[in-house]
Write a protein that holds these residues in place. Structure first.
Motif, mmCIF file in Angstrom:
data_model
loop_
_atom_site.group_PDB
_atom_site.id
_atom_site.type_symbol
_atom_site.label_atom_id
_atom_site.label_comp_id
_atom_site.label_asym_id
_atom_site.label_seq_id
_atom_site.Cartn_x
_atom_site.Cartn_y
_atom_site.Cartn_z
ATOM 1 N N LEU A 185 0.828 -1.198 0.000
ATOM 2 C CA LEU A 185 0.000 0.000 0.000
ATOM 3 C C LEU A 185 0.867 1.254 0.000
ATOM 4 C CD1 LEU A 185 -2.775 1.322 0.129
ATOM 5 C CD2 LEU A 185 -2.670 1.141 2.633
ATOM 6 N N HIS A 186 1.916 1.271 0.846
ATOM 7 C CA HIS A 186 2.821 2.423 0.900
ATOM 8 C C HIS A 186 3.493 2.644 -0.460
ATOM 9 C CE1 HIS A 186 2.370 1.038 5.046
ATOM 10 N NE2 HIS A 186 2.705 2.246 5.447
ATOM 11 N N ALA A 187 3.997 1.543 -1.036
ATOM 12 C CA ALA A 187 4.675 1.645 -2.335
ATOM 13 C C ALA A 187 3.699 2.083 -3.418
ATOM 14 C CB ALA A 187 5.310 0.303 -2.703
ATOM 15 N N GLY A 188 2.475 1.544 -3.374
ATOM 16 C CA GLY A 188 1.473 1.890 -4.373
ATOM 17 C C GLY A 188 1.084 3.355 -4.329
ATOM 18 N N ILE A 189 0.888 3.881 -3.120
ATOM 19 C CA ILE A 189 0.533 5.299 -2.968
ATOM 20 C C ILE A 189 1.674 6.191 -3.458
ATOM 21 C CG2 ILE A 189 0.072 7.123 -1.289
ATOM 22 C CD1 ILE A 189 -1.437 5.047 0.374
ATOM 23 N N THR A 190 2.894 5.815 -3.097
ATOM 24 C CA THR A 190 4.066 6.604 -3.527
ATOM 25 C C THR A 190 4.190 6.610 -5.045
ATOM 26 O OG1 THR A 190 5.234 6.007 -1.491
ATOM 27 C CG2 THR A 190 6.559 6.869 -3.296
ATOM 28 N N TYR A 191 4.014 5.446 -5.654
ATOM 29 C CA TYR A 191 4.128 5.363 -7.110
ATOM 30 C C TYR A 191 2.998 6.127 -7.797
ATOM 31 C CZ TYR A 191 5.688 3.290 -11.507
ATOM 32 O OH TYR A 191 6.185 3.092 -12.784
ATOM 33 N N ALA A 192 1.817 6.103 -7.191
ATOM 34 C CA ALA A 192 0.692 6.872 -7.732
ATOM 35 C C ALA A 192 0.991 8.371 -7.685
ATOM 36 C CB ALA A 192 -0.586 6.557 -6.940
ATOM 37 N N LEU A 193 1.635 8.825 -6.617
ATOM 38 C CA LEU A 193 2.014 10.238 -6.511
ATOM 39 C C LEU A 193 3.031 10.619 -7.590
ATOM 40 C CD1 LEU A 193 2.334 10.671 -2.621
ATOM 41 C CD2 LEU A 193 0.591 11.683 -4.118
#
Length: 426
Positions: A185-193
């Protein structure tokens, strides 16, 4: 076309010099490892280093910081090269890309199958003979000078880009530790940003790099090899510049005219001329492609610092042939994979699919030259060593595999050079 050729020649010349430096770094590592300084050499690279962010600490040995940290920048550059080639280069159309893609697939599949056939109960090392060291391979072609067909360099470069993509996929899917799902989830949110920056039209590189650091941390915590963060970041770097070429030309022409119209007899620039120069500098920054600018900046860092440091820290191995006899099948899987699997895969796949009229061989490359490239593709070296450290934790096996990689890469290089020289004489 001329501009593109100059860019490619500059890229290849840097890779060639990098290959020479890599060779020197490797020889130095082997000499030091087998000298009276050998113990200090190994102690240095196993020295623990840590970074603490809040209540989270990441601690790894110096070697792992190089292999997981600095190599993430190398993989960022690889990702940028892949994206560029897919958009504007040798992989930008099916007609141009099909031949090197098939060559690369064959050059990865056959070595892996040979390794697995020899090691059915210990197949984890199958990724080692799949890799091609582009710096060494292109370095050899450049050292041969005019004896080499220029189209051969482009073919090898395109093949190596696809080969790198294959290595990235293998590292991401096979060579991972225990997966910690909560960090997805952390990686996904960061990549989305990061992609949000792209879609918002942000052309500055710094925000992408800052978020890229957090992406690296979260991917490392997931258990996937952290270098993959570099590739993921590369694909999100914008390809278009802030202003187009025509706008840059018009504004620059106005600024040059303004500079010329305000020439006076004072031996220093007046404020009108300074403003004109600043306007040109501003346009220079805005017209540059963010992807190419970052790739250009990373290429020198990677070629002349990261990869030589990686080679010097990882290539040091005690020359003890008893380690080979103790791990003979693993070593043979690597050696035969690189030395036999690569040329058979590259030539065999392209030849069969060409005869079936599925792909078309470039007219300016002969089948004899494809075989030569097949052997040059057997120069695994730094990428093979990198995957070796991911595949095995036993230092004896790692040492034996390194000796196998060195031997296979050297013999493959010699055969590739001989084939090219014989072709020139013919």
């Amino acid at each position: 076309m001329i501009k593109k050729f100059i860019v490619i020649e500059d890229f290849i010349s840097k890779e060639a010099l990098s290959g020479i430096i890599l060779f020197i770094a490797t020889i130095a590592a082997v000499i030091v490892a087998n000298s009276s300084l050998g113990e200090e050499y190994y102690d240095l690279w196993h020295m623990p280093l840590g970074i603490t962010l809040g209540d989270k600490t990441i601690s790894m040995s110096l070697t792992y910081w190089i292999n997981d940290g600095l190599m993430a920048l190398f993989f960022l550059m690889v990702g940028l090269e892949i994206k560029r080639e897919m958009i504007t280069g040798e992989l930008s159309s099916i007609s141009k890309a099909s031949f090197p893609i098939v060559a690369a697939i064959g050059g990865m599949a056959v070595p892996a199958l040979i390794y697995v056939a020899l090691n059915p109960d210990n197949f984890i090392g199958f990724g080692i003979p799949m890799a091609t060291d582009i710096a060494f391979a292109l370095g050899i072609l450049m050292l041969l000078g005019t004896k080499v067909n220029p189209s051969l360099k482009l073919f090898l470069m395109a093949l190596a880009v696809v080969d790198d993509l294959g290595a990235v996929l293998v590292v991401a899917t096979v060579y991972t530790s225990e997966i910690k799902v909560e960090y997805f989830l952390h990686a996904g949110i960061t990549y989305a940003l990061i992609w949000f920056l792209n879609y918002s039209g942000v052309k500055k590189i710094l925000p992408y790099l800052i978020l890229g650091i957090f992406l690296w941390i979260f991917i490392h915590e997931i258990g996937i090899h952290a270098t993959i963060a570099g590739v993921l970041l590369a694909f999100a770097i914008p390809i278009s510049s802030k202003i187009d070429e025509e706008e840059f030309i018009n504004k620059t022409r106005e600024s040059v005219d303004d500079f010329e119209n305000n020439i006076d007899n004072i031996p220093i620039l007046n404020h009108h001329q300074i403003d004109a120069l600043e306007s040109i500098a501003y346009g220079y920054d805005k017209v540059q492609n963010p992807l190419l600018r970052l790739e250009h900046n990373l290429h020198g860092l990677s070629a002349f610092f990261i990869m030589p440091l990686f080679a010097f820290s990882n290539a040091g191995v005690l020359i003890d042939f008893s380690t080979i006899s103790a791990n003979l099948m693993i070593v043979l899987g690597v050696v035969f994979g690189l030395l036999i699997g690569k040329p058979i895969g590259i030539f065999g796949f392209t030849y069969i699919l060409t005869k079936l009229r599925i792909i078309k061989k470039p007219e300016n490359i002969s089948w004899y030259e494809v075989i030569a490239v097949g052997f040059l593709g057997g120069i695994g070296f730094t990428m093979s060593i990198f995957i070796t450290h991911l595949a095995f934790s036993n230092e004896t096996i790692i040492a034996a595999v390194k000796l196998g990689v060195f031997a296979a890469s050297f013999i493959a290089a010699i055969i590739g050079v001989m084939l090219i020289m014989m072709k020139k004489k013919a």
